[in-house]
Design a protein around this motif. Structure first.
Motif, short mmCIF file in Angstrom:
data_model
loop_
_atom_site.label_atom_id
_atom_site.label_comp_id
_atom_site.label_asym_id
_atom_site.label_seq_id
_atom_site.Cartn_x
_atom_site.Cartn_y
_atom_site.Cartn_z
N ILE A 171 0.86 -1.20 0.00
CA ILE A 171 0.00 0.00 0.00
C ILE A 171 0.89 1.24 0.00
CG2 ILE A 171 -1.78 1.31 1.21
CD1 ILE A 171 -2.91 -1.20 2.33
N LEU A 172 0.73 2.08 -1.00
CA LEU A 172 1.51 3.32 -1.07
C LEU A 172 0.60 4.51 -0.77
CD1 LEU A 172 3.74 2.95 -4.25
CD2 LEU A 172 4.49 2.99 -1.87
N ASN A 173 1.19 5.57 -0.20
CA ASN A 173 0.41 6.77 0.11
C ASN A 173 1.33 7.98 -0.04
OD1 ASN A 173 -0.76 8.27 3.20
ND2 ASN A 173 -1.58 8.55 1.16
N SER A 174 1.20 8.67 -1.16
CA SER A 174 2.04 9.84 -1.43
C SER A 174 1.16 10.95 -2.02
CB SER A 174 3.14 9.46 -2.42
OG SER A 174 3.88 10.59 -2.82
N PRO A 175 1.17 12.16 -1.43
CA PRO A 175 1.77 12.57 -0.18
C PRO A 175 1.25 11.72 0.99
CG PRO A 175 1.03 14.49 -1.41
CD PRO A 175 0.51 13.30 -2.13
N TYR A 183 6.77 10.87 -2.54
CA TYR A 183 7.69 10.02 -3.32
C TYR A 183 7.89 10.65 -4.69
CZ TYR A 183 7.42 6.17 0.07
OH TYR A 183 7.53 5.41 1.20
N SER A 184 9.16 10.74 -5.12
CA SER A 184 9.46 11.30 -6.44
C SER A 184 9.06 10.29 -7.51
CB SER A 184 10.95 11.60 -6.56
OG SER A 184 11.67 10.38 -6.59
N ARG A 185 8.99 10.78 -8.75
CA ARG A 185 8.66 9.86 -9.86
C ARG A 185 9.69 8.73 -9.95
NH1 ARG A 185 5.33 10.46 -13.71
NH2 ARG A 185 4.96 12.59 -13.05
N ARG A 186 10.96 9.09 -9.71
CA ARG A 186 12.01 8.06 -9.80
C ARG A 186 11.81 6.99 -8.72
NH1 ARG A 186 16.68 7.30 -7.54
NH2 ARG A 186 16.67 9.30 -6.46
N GLU A 187 11.51 7.44 -7.51
CA GLU A 187 11.29 6.47 -6.42
C GLU A 187 10.10 5.57 -6.74
OE1 GLU A 187 12.88 9.09 -2.58
OE2 GLU A 187 10.88 9.46 -3.38
N ASP A 205 -2.90 5.10 -2.51
CA ASP A 205 -3.85 6.03 -1.90
C ASP A 205 -3.36 7.45 -2.21
OD1 ASP A 205 -5.33 7.67 -0.28
OD2 ASP A 205 -5.05 6.51 1.54
N GLU A 206 -4.08 8.12 -3.13
CA GLU A 206 -3.60 9.43 -3.63
C GLU A 206 -4.51 10.56 -3.16
OE1 GLU A 206 -2.72 8.96 -7.84
OE2 GLU A 206 -1.34 7.30 -7.38
N ILE A 207 -5.09 10.39 -1.97
CA ILE A 207 -6.08 11.36 -1.51
C ILE A 207 -5.49 12.76 -1.26
CG2 ILE A 207 -5.93 10.64 0.92
CD1 ILE A 207 -9.05 11.16 0.93
N TYR A 208 -4.18 12.84 -1.00
CA TYR A 208 -3.57 14.16 -0.74
C TYR A 208 -2.82 14.70 -1.96
CZ TYR A 208 -4.61 13.33 4.16
OH TYR A 208 -5.28 13.10 5.34
N ARG A 209 -3.00 14.10 -3.12
CA ARG A 209 -2.15 14.47 -4.26
C ARG A 209 -2.33 15.93 -4.66
NH1 ARG A 209 -0.95 13.80 -9.74
NH2 ARG A 209 -3.12 13.60 -10.38
N ALA A 210 -3.55 16.46 -4.52
CA ALA A 210 -3.79 17.85 -4.92
C ALA A 210 -3.15 18.83 -3.94
CB ALA A 210 -5.30 18.12 -5.00
#
Ligand SMILES: Cc1ncc(COP(=O)(O)O)c(C=O)c1O
Length: 393
Positions: A171-175, A183-187, A205-210
């Motif tokens: 499970i990833l969550n960025s921010p 996480y950067s695009r490279r990471e 989980d990209e709920i904070y992306r904006a």
């Protein structure tokens, strides 16, 4: 008196720590104590007027009945269009399931993808509900700790070390909630390659992306070549100040979307009809949406800079947030006498100085605590002053 022993399904379930802290702060306030609540993960802005107007119009037009379980087609199309623009290839409405908040999208994904004995890697500190949702699916959350040098983010090496033949996903969550790390695009590219090598599912989980401060935070949709083993979840709660409307969604391969729709058809059916129309307005009016998000991010940035500056000037160890609206603060070293310094500090801060923050144990890191700056600027800074005073006293 009714005697109740919880079923095996929920025997180990713990209440959400973030919600518990806010409830305690509210109770103290109701008892007349002037508590500053920096525990909540909720934008302190009203839902934008253009969304409210659209909701009124939808109500007048009779949007009060059941919809398709997976959500109204125009909303799924709007979500799919935005996702296609990020991904580069066409994503269709058949990939989208609208849910009662991002929480439900995450639960549906965990429950549909993982089962008894499956191990799922959770970068830690991580959002409190991931661990509980996986446990409800009888899967095994495996906490992977990031190092301080990487702002507590995990690397491919950390993941490889934790991998076992039973690992099924990540499970990833960025921010990230609670650290604000991005996480950067490279990471992300490296992590996706690692997951592909192992055949793992990724729930992103990209709920904070904006809400990001250094240009757009990368979406996994822009990293992967196809959706084969990816479920992206998002929602309107944080980016449009619409927490109470309870609208989230998942973007997944069609077979997974169908399975999650079937699961939802037996639990909650469609997300609230009126809220779906409100979310449709939020996603369809690009210019007004941009102004709303830009306005909130500008205000969050001012608060972040002021609070971060004051904490650093007091030599307090804090992760620099590049997104979301939290500051993750180190309370001290865990020792035999005090294995949870973040909990000890948070308790003292609330009882003695009337500031509510969330102990890091809720996110899997007992040495830390999380303060939210989604509160009026004067309260954020007063809270920071009291944290500094308590830290050095
Ligand atoms: C990382 C993360 N994911 C999901 C959620 C849940 O969002 P929603 O209100 O859309 O259910 C939250 C809310 O705090 C969160 O912080």
């Amino acid at each position: 008196m009714t005697s109740f022993a919880p079923s095996a399904n929920i025997a180990d379930l713990r209440e959400s720590a973030t919600i518990a802290v806010s409830a305690r702060a509210k109770a103290l306030r109701a008892a007349g104590r002037p508590v500053i609540d920096l525990g909540a993960g909720e934008p302190d802005f009203p839902t934008p007027a253009f969304v409210l107007e659209a909701a009124h119009a939808a109500l007048d037009a009779g949007a009060t009945r059941y919809t398709q379980v997976e959500g109204i087609l125009p909303l799924r199309q709007a979500i799919a269009e935005r996702a296609s623009a990020v991904h580069g290839n066409a994503i269709g409405a058949e990939n989208v399931v609208v849910t009662a908040g991002t929480k439900q999208a995450l639960f549906n994904a965990c429950f549909s993808l993982f089962a008894a004995g499956d191990e799922v890697l959770v970068p830690t500190p991580g959002w409190t509900s991931y661990y509980q949702m996986l446990a409800l699916a009888r899967a095994v959350p495996v906490a992977i700790r990031g190092t301080r040098e990487h702002d507590l983010k995990v690397t491919v090496q950390d993941l490889e070390r934790a991998a076992s033949p039973r690992t099924r996903g990540l499970i990833l969550n960025s921010p990230c909630n609670p650290t604000g790390a991005v996480y950067s695009r490279r990471e992300l590219t490296e992590i996706v390659a690692c997951a592909e090598r192992h055949g793992w599912w990724i729930i992103s989980d990209e709920i904070y992306r904006a809400i990001s401060y250094d240009g757009e935070a990368a979406s996994l949709l822009s990293v992967v070549a196809d959706l084969d083993r990816l479920v992206v979840v998002d929602g309107v709660a944080k980016s449009f100040a619409m927490t109470g409307w309870r609208i989230g969604w998942s973007i997944a391969p069609p077979a997974v979307a169908r399975a999650m729709t079937a699961l939802q058809s037996h639990t909650t059916s469609n997300a609230a009809t009126l809220s779906q129309h409100a979310a449709l307005a939020a996603l369809s009016n690009a210019e007004q949406a941009r102004q709303t998000v830009d306005g909130m991010v500008a205000e969050f940035r001012v608060r972040r800079d002021a609070a971060l500056g004051a904490l650093r000037a007091a030599a307090i160890d804090v992760i620099e947030p590049h997104g979301a609206f939290y500051l993750y603060i180190r309370a001290g070293d865990a020792t035999a006498e005090d294995p949870e310094p973040g909990t000890t500090f948070a308790r003292r801060l609330l009882e003695e100085r009337e500031v509510a923050v969330v102990p890091g144990i809720a996110f899997g890191s007992p040495e830390w605590m999380r303060m939210s700056y989604a509160a009026p600027a004067d309260q954020v800074m007063e809270g920071v002053r009291r944290i500094i005073a308590a830290r050095i006293s």
